[in-house]
Design a protein around this motif. Sequence first.
Motif, PDB file in Angstrom:
ATOM      1  N   ALA A 236      10.755   6.410   7.082  1.00 50.19           N
ATOM      2  CA  ALA A 236      10.208   5.292   6.290  1.00 50.19           C
ATOM      3  C   ALA A 236       9.744   5.776   4.917  1.00 50.19           C
ATOM      4  CB  ALA A 236       9.046   4.644   7.034  1.00 50.19           C
ATOM      5  N   ILE A 237       9.081   6.924   4.893  1.00 45.50           N
ATOM      6  CA  ILE A 237       8.577   7.428   3.602  1.00 45.50           C
ATOM      7  C   ILE A 237       9.748   7.896   2.731  1.00 45.50           C
ATOM      8  CG2 ILE A 237       6.972   8.994   2.447  1.00 45.50           C
ATOM      9  CD1 ILE A 237       5.298   9.122   4.850  1.00 45.50           C
ATOM     10  N   ALA A 238      10.765   8.528   3.347  1.00 44.61           N
ATOM     11  CA  ALA A 238      11.949   8.934   2.568  1.00 44.61           C
ATOM     12  C   ALA A 238      12.559   7.702   1.907  1.00 44.61           C
ATOM     13  CB  ALA A 238      12.980   9.627   3.461  1.00 44.61           C
ATOM     14  N   GLY A 239      12.530   6.555   2.608  1.00 44.51           N
ATOM     15  CA  GLY A 239      13.085   5.314   2.063  1.00 44.51           C
ATOM     16  C   GLY A 239      12.381   4.877   0.791  1.00 44.51           C
ATOM     17  N   ILE A 240      11.049   4.946   0.776  1.00 44.25           N
ATOM     18  CA  ILE A 240      10.345   4.512  -0.447  1.00 44.25           C
ATOM     19  C   ILE A 240      10.445   5.575  -1.541  1.00 44.25           C
ATOM     20  CG2 ILE A 240       8.057   5.100   0.550  1.00 44.25           C
ATOM     21  CD1 ILE A 240       8.763   2.542  -2.239  1.00 44.25           C
ATOM     22  N   GLU A 241      10.477   6.848  -1.168  1.00 44.99           N
ATOM     23  CA  GLU A 241      10.639   7.885  -2.209  1.00 44.99           C
ATOM     24  C   GLU A 241      12.014   7.726  -2.872  1.00 44.99           C
ATOM     25  OE1 GLU A 241       7.797   8.850  -2.502  1.00 44.99           O
ATOM     26  OE2 GLU A 241       6.923   9.909  -0.806  1.00 44.99           O
ATOM     27  N   GLN A 242      12.988   7.298  -2.084  1.00 43.87           N
ATOM     28  CA  GLN A 242      14.330   7.037  -2.629  1.00 43.87           C
ATOM     29  C   GLN A 242      14.279   5.895  -3.650  1.00 43.87           C
ATOM     30  OE1 GLN A 242      17.526   8.295  -0.717  1.00 43.87           O
ATOM     31  NE2 GLN A 242      18.277   7.956  -2.796  1.00 43.87           N
ATOM     32  N   GLU A 243      13.462   4.884  -3.349  1.00 46.95           N
ATOM     33  CA  GLU A 243      13.306   3.770  -4.299  1.00 46.95           C
ATOM     34  C   GLU A 243      12.599   4.247  -5.563  1.00 46.95           C
ATOM     35  OE1 GLU A 243      14.678   0.717  -4.104  1.00 46.95           O
ATOM     36  OE2 GLU A 243      15.615   1.460  -2.279  1.00 46.95           O
ATOM     37  N   HIS A 244      11.589   5.111  -5.409  1.00 47.14           N
ATOM     38  CA  HIS A 244      10.921   5.694  -6.592  1.00 47.14           C
ATOM     39  C   HIS A 244      11.962   6.443  -7.428  1.00 47.14           C
ATOM     40  CE1 HIS A 244       6.797   6.059  -4.291  1.00 47.14           C
ATOM     41  NE2 HIS A 244       6.963   4.850  -4.788  1.00 47.14           N
ATOM     42  N   TYR A 245      12.760   7.246  -6.739  1.00 48.33           N
ATOM     43  CA  TYR A 245      13.793   8.052  -7.402  1.00 48.33           C
ATOM     44  C   TYR A 245      14.728   7.156  -8.218  1.00 48.33           C
ATOM     45  CZ  TYR A 245      18.036  10.948  -7.643  1.00 48.33           C
ATOM     46  OH  TYR A 245      19.148  11.628  -8.077  1.00 48.33           O
ATOM     47  N   LYS A 246      15.181   6.059  -7.601  1.00 51.99           N
ATOM     48  CA  LYS A 246      16.106   5.147  -8.299  1.00 51.99           C
ATOM     49  C   LYS A 246      15.422   4.504  -9.503  1.00 51.99           C
ATOM     50  CE  LYS A 246      18.033   3.325  -4.208  1.00 51.99           C
ATOM     51  NZ  LYS A 246      18.337   2.083  -3.541  1.00 51.99           N
ATOM     52  N   MET A 247      14.131   4.162  -9.321  1.00 51.58           N
ATOM     53  CA  MET A 247      13.379   3.530 -10.404  1.00 51.58           C
ATOM     54  C   MET A 247      13.267   4.492 -11.591  1.00 51.58           C
ATOM     55  SD  MET A 247       9.582   1.881 -10.007  1.00 51.58           S
ATOM     56  CE  MET A 247       8.771   3.445  -9.693  1.00 51.58           C
ATOM     57  N   PHE A 248      12.946   5.754 -11.306  1.00 56.98           N
ATOM     58  CA  PHE A 248      12.798   6.726 -12.396  1.00 56.98           C
ATOM     59  C   PHE A 248      14.165   7.024 -13.041  1.00 56.98           C
ATOM     60  CE2 PHE A 248       8.781   7.825 -10.137  1.00 56.98           C
ATOM     61  CZ  PHE A 248       7.947   7.436 -11.163  1.00 56.98           C
ATOM     62  N   ASN A 249      15.209   6.898 -12.267  1.00 51.84           N
ATOM     63  CA  ASN A 249      16.556   7.078 -12.790  1.00 51.84           C
ATOM     64  C   ASN A 249      16.868   6.005 -13.837  1.00 51.84           C
ATOM     65  OD1 ASN A 249      18.559   8.902 -12.535  1.00 51.84           O
ATOM     66  ND2 ASN A 249      19.321   8.157 -10.581  1.00 51.84           N
ATOM     67  N   THR A 250      16.379   4.783 -13.576  1.00 51.74           N
ATOM     68  CA  THR A 250      16.630   3.676 -14.486  1.00 51.74           C
ATOM     69  C   THR A 250      15.850   3.835 -15.787  1.00 51.74           C
ATOM     70  OG1 THR A 250      16.582   2.360 -12.479  1.00 51.74           O
ATOM     71  CG2 THR A 250      16.721   1.138 -14.521  1.00 51.74           C
ATOM     72  N   PHE A 251      14.615   4.360 -15.639  1.00 56.43           N
ATOM     73  CA  PHE A 251      13.715   4.407 -16.807  1.00 56.43           C
ATOM     74  C   PHE A 251      13.807   5.689 -17.634  1.00 56.43           C
ATOM     75  CE2 PHE A 251      11.723   0.861 -14.697  1.00 56.43           C
ATOM     76  CZ  PHE A 251      11.183   0.117 -15.741  1.00 56.43           C
ATOM     77  N   ARG A 252      14.356   6.768 -17.048  1.00 56.19           N
ATOM     78  CA  ARG A 252      14.257   8.039 -17.781  1.00 56.19           C
ATOM     79  C   ARG A 252      15.239   8.093 -18.943  1.00 56.19           C
ATOM     80  NH1 ARG A 252      17.709  12.632 -15.153  1.00 56.19           N
ATOM     81  NH2 ARG A 252      19.206  11.339 -14.077  1.00 56.19           N
TER      82      ARG A 252
ATOM     83  N   PHE B 107       0.817  -1.225   0.000  1.00 54.46           N
ATOM     84  CA  PHE B 107       0.000   0.000   0.000  1.00 54.46           C
ATOM     85  C   PHE B 107       0.847   1.270   0.000  1.00 54.46           C
ATOM     86  CE2 PHE B 107      -2.121  -3.553   1.999  1.00 54.46           C
ATOM     87  CZ  PHE B 107      -3.202  -3.691   1.144  1.00 54.46           C
ATOM     88  N   CYS B 108       1.730   1.410   1.000  1.00 58.55           N
ATOM     89  CA  CYS B 108       2.520   2.650   1.085  1.00 58.55           C
ATOM     90  C   CYS B 108       3.949   2.454   0.586  1.00 58.55           C
ATOM     91  CB  CYS B 108       2.523   3.195   2.509  1.00 58.55           C
ATOM     92  SG  CYS B 108       3.491   2.208   3.671  1.00 58.55           S
ATOM     93  N   GLY B 109       4.357   1.218   0.341  1.00 61.80           N
ATOM     94  CA  GLY B 109       5.661   0.947  -0.258  1.00 61.80           C
ATOM     95  C   GLY B 109       6.850   0.894   0.687  1.00 61.80           C
ATOM     96  N   VAL B 110       6.626   1.099   2.000  1.00 58.85           N
ATOM     97  CA  VAL B 110       7.789   1.103   2.907  1.00 58.85           C
ATOM     98  C   VAL B 110       8.400  -0.300   3.016  1.00 58.85           C
ATOM     99  CG1 VAL B 110       6.944   3.084   4.236  1.00 58.85           C
ATOM    100  CG2 VAL B 110       6.457   0.751   5.053  1.00 58.85           C
ATOM    101  N   ALA B 111       9.629  -0.353   3.501  1.00 57.59           N
ATOM    102  CA  ALA B 111      10.374  -1.611   3.590  1.00 57.59           C
ATOM    103  C   ALA B 111       9.632  -2.643   4.441  1.00 57.59           C
ATOM    104  CB  ALA B 111      11.752  -1.338   4.167  1.00 57.59           C
ATOM    105  N   GLY B 112       9.835  -3.923   4.082  1.00 63.27           N
ATOM    106  CA  GLY B 112       9.150  -5.023   4.746  1.00 63.27           C
ATOM    107  C   GLY B 112       9.372  -5.104   6.254  1.00 63.27           C
TER     108      GLY B 112
END
Length: 170
Positions: free
Chosen positions: A154-170, A24-29
């Motif tokens: 916790a939220i900074a952690g998932i936003e960091q993962e979003h950031y890395k994901m967009f880095n890969t795709f952009r 739901f919110c994407g934070v680490a397991g």
Amino acid sequence: MRPLRCLICGETYLGRIAPDRCPFCGVAGRYIVDAGEYVDHNGMQLSEQSQQFIRQAMEIEASNVAFYKCAADCASNEVVKALFKRTGKHEAEHLELLADHLGVDEPEIKPEECKNDDATNMQQSHDREDRAVKMYMRFAAEAEEPRIKEIFSAIAGIEQEHYKMFNTFR
Ligand SMILES: [Fe+2]
Ligand SMILES: [Fe+2]
């Protein structure tokens, strides 16, 4: 199966083992625990500063929800659509948990513009996530209440993962 619960967004999950990330919110397991260990923090007293942090974060989240919706609607293929759609849902969950902590209703989502071009939207997403990570890490460092530190870290952690994901795709 057993009931599990996310310590950050409070959503429940039925499964044998905790998933890798909150669906739901994407934070680490590591934030997903047995439902009996869950502590409800909503309605807690907040310092003036933390209230201000949450209001600023809610503005970012609301704007990102609208942007990712536009980017998903404009996506040129199913991979890009899936990426924007789920990122937007994570942001919507962040908005909800922040509003719950502040004890306010979720704001109305005003539409945001995006481009009819995946690469430009990826670049913009990358910049949005970068801004969120930096802001939330500062809030985590400066907030007085341990719970507010926990949420922003916790939220900074998932936003960091979003950031890395967009880095890969952009
Ligand atoms: Fe969660
Ligand atoms: Fe977010």
